[in-house]
Design a protein around this motif. Structure first.
Motif, PDB file in Angstrom:
ATOM      1  N   ASN A  97      20.719  52.891  25.471  1.00 29.47           N
ATOM      2  CA  ASN A  97      21.458  53.787  24.578  1.00 29.47           C
ATOM      3  C   ASN A  97      20.804  55.168  24.659  1.00 29.47           C
ATOM      4  O   ASN A  97      19.791  55.426  24.015  1.00 29.47           O
ATOM      5  N   ALA A 112      26.983  58.234  17.575  1.00 27.91           N
ATOM      6  CA  ALA A 112      26.325  57.067  16.992  1.00 27.91           C
ATOM      7  C   ALA A 112      25.596  57.412  15.707  1.00 27.91           C
ATOM      8  O   ALA A 112      25.625  56.658  14.731  1.00 27.91           O
ATOM      9  N   ILE A 129      24.483  50.608  30.015  1.00 27.33           N
ATOM     10  CA  ILE A 129      24.846  50.549  28.602  1.00 27.33           C
ATOM     11  C   ILE A 129      25.016  49.098  28.160  1.00 27.33           C
ATOM     12  O   ILE A 129      24.535  48.687  27.103  1.00 27.33           O
ATOM     13  N   LYS A 166      20.317  57.166  21.293  1.00 30.86           N
ATOM     14  CA  LYS A 166      19.119  56.792  20.527  1.00 30.86           C
ATOM     15  C   LYS A 166      17.865  57.289  21.230  1.00 30.86           C
ATOM     16  O   LYS A 166      16.920  57.773  20.587  1.00 30.86           O
ATOM     17  N   HIS A 174      25.892  59.939  22.953  1.00 28.49           N
ATOM     18  CA  HIS A 174      26.488  58.620  23.143  1.00 28.49           C
ATOM     19  C   HIS A 174      25.562  57.718  23.944  1.00 28.49           C
ATOM     20  O   HIS A 174      24.555  58.165  24.491  1.00 28.49           O
ATOM     21  N   SER A 175      25.934  56.461  24.046  1.00 29.02           N
ATOM     22  CA  SER A 175      25.118  55.526  24.819  1.00 29.02           C
ATOM     23  C   SER A 175      24.989  55.955  26.270  1.00 29.02           C
ATOM     24  O   SER A 175      23.917  55.839  26.873  1.00 29.02           O
TER      25      SER A 175
END
Length: 336
Positions: free
Chosen positions: A267, A104, A262, A270, A286-287
């Motif tokens: 996420n 991401a 998700i 993040k 990744h999420s």
């Protein structure tokens, strides 16, 4: 500089001696991407420290020549694959490099000579598109490497989307490799007893907190943190965090989340990036699968991950993380 698929391929043709470097504990997506590009363009596959079990089996079955801990200065160009931070390269000294990544976020874009960065479910999907644009024939060995990369990076297709399946079908069609061939390779990967011990210890030490109808599981192991986190979501947790104390006094937290989480807005990539920034660590992913490396007490890092997840579940991700007193000592952890 961002480039398109064909331009990326054509730029590589300007270099005679290329290194394709994979992140530490390289997985089949990284190895499959690096190997396929090396077969198509020419060059050397490099590993900064080690591979996971399936990637090691892939290297063995396909007789992929790899160089351990290569020096980028020995090559005309370094292609960084499936990697979002320098920390994932063990601080390998990069001078001139380009990048292909599907996470991401990535911290390597500004320094790259040219790059392709798209949030796909695997880096292999980008590689397949590049080879299609350049009209490159995909051999059965290249096809098997790419299919294995897709399967493993999507959690055996649990996190796949329509584009994933389209790419998977395209690779099978042009390479002549069956889906079963990749499953057979993965099934033949030896299951070390130390992994089984780690999974049992992770389950024994597990703590579970309920947030509404969601379950957050936390535990710690000395190794195989990602596998332990996946195991916890497979047996009932909606979100799992597994901590590990490393030999170099740093700590790592691996996180996994179910697809329902998700879709509801969780996420982990993040989350790990934000928590990692708090301790000047490297976090991301990744999420549904992500990790952090930092230098702080493990219980503090684990607590922040859990609290952040709880805020996400409550729809309150904009609130700052609570500040905690950080001790100079790391918690003791029983060895596996």
């Amino acid at each position: 500089m961002r480039v398109n698929d064909l331009e990326f391929f054509n730029r590589l043709l300007d270099y005679r001696n290329i290194l394709y470097i994979c992140h530490r504990n390289a997985d089949p997506d990284a190895i499959g991407s690096a190997y396929t590009l090396a077969e198509a363009v020419g060059g050397t596959v490099g590993i900064v420290d080690d591979c996971n079990r399936v990637a090691a089996n892939l290297i063995d079955k396909l007789n992929i020549p790899v160089v351990m801990c290569p020096d980028p200065n020995d090559y005309d160009m370094t292609v960084v694959v499936d990697t979002s931070t320098r920390g994932q390269l063990n601080e390998l000294k990069l001078e001139q490099f380009c990048l292909i990544d599907h996470h991401a976020t990535t911290a390597l874009l500004d320094d790259a000579e040219f790059y392709i960065h798209e949030e796909t479910t695997s880096t292999v999907e980008i590689i397949f598109r590049i080879l299609n644009a350049a009209g490159i024939h995909i051999s059965p060995k290249m096809g098997l490497a790419m299919i294995t990369g897709i399967i493993t990076d999507t959690g055996h297709l649990k996190h796949a989307n329509a584009s994933t399946f389209k790419t998977l079908s395209g690779i099978m069609e042009v390479s002549g490799v069956d889906y079963f061939d990749a499953l057979e390779l993965m099934a033949a990967t030896p299951q070390d007893i130390s992994i089984r011990i780690a999974m049992l210890k992770a389950a024994m030490r597990c703590e579970v907190e309920r947030v509404g109808d969601c379950l957050i599981a936390t535990t710690n192991v000395s190794s195989y943190g990602g596998a332990a986190a996946s195991m916890l979501t497979n047996i009932g947790a909606d979100i799992a965090f597994v901590g590990s104390a490393k030999d170099d006094s740093s700590v790592r937290v691996s996180g996994r989340a179910k697809r329902d989480m998700i879709l509801s807005g969780v996420n982990l990539g993040k989350l790990m990036e934000d928590v990692g920034d708090k301790y000047n660590g490297t976090g991301g992913g990744h999420s549904g699968a992500a990790g952090i490396d930092a230098e702080c007490p493990l219980e503090v890092l684990m607590s922040d991950c859990k609290e952040y997840a709880k805020k996400l579940l409550a729809g309150d991700s904009n609130q700052p993380l609570p500040c905690k007193e950080i001790s100079a000592e790391h918690p003791d952890e029983e060895s596996e």
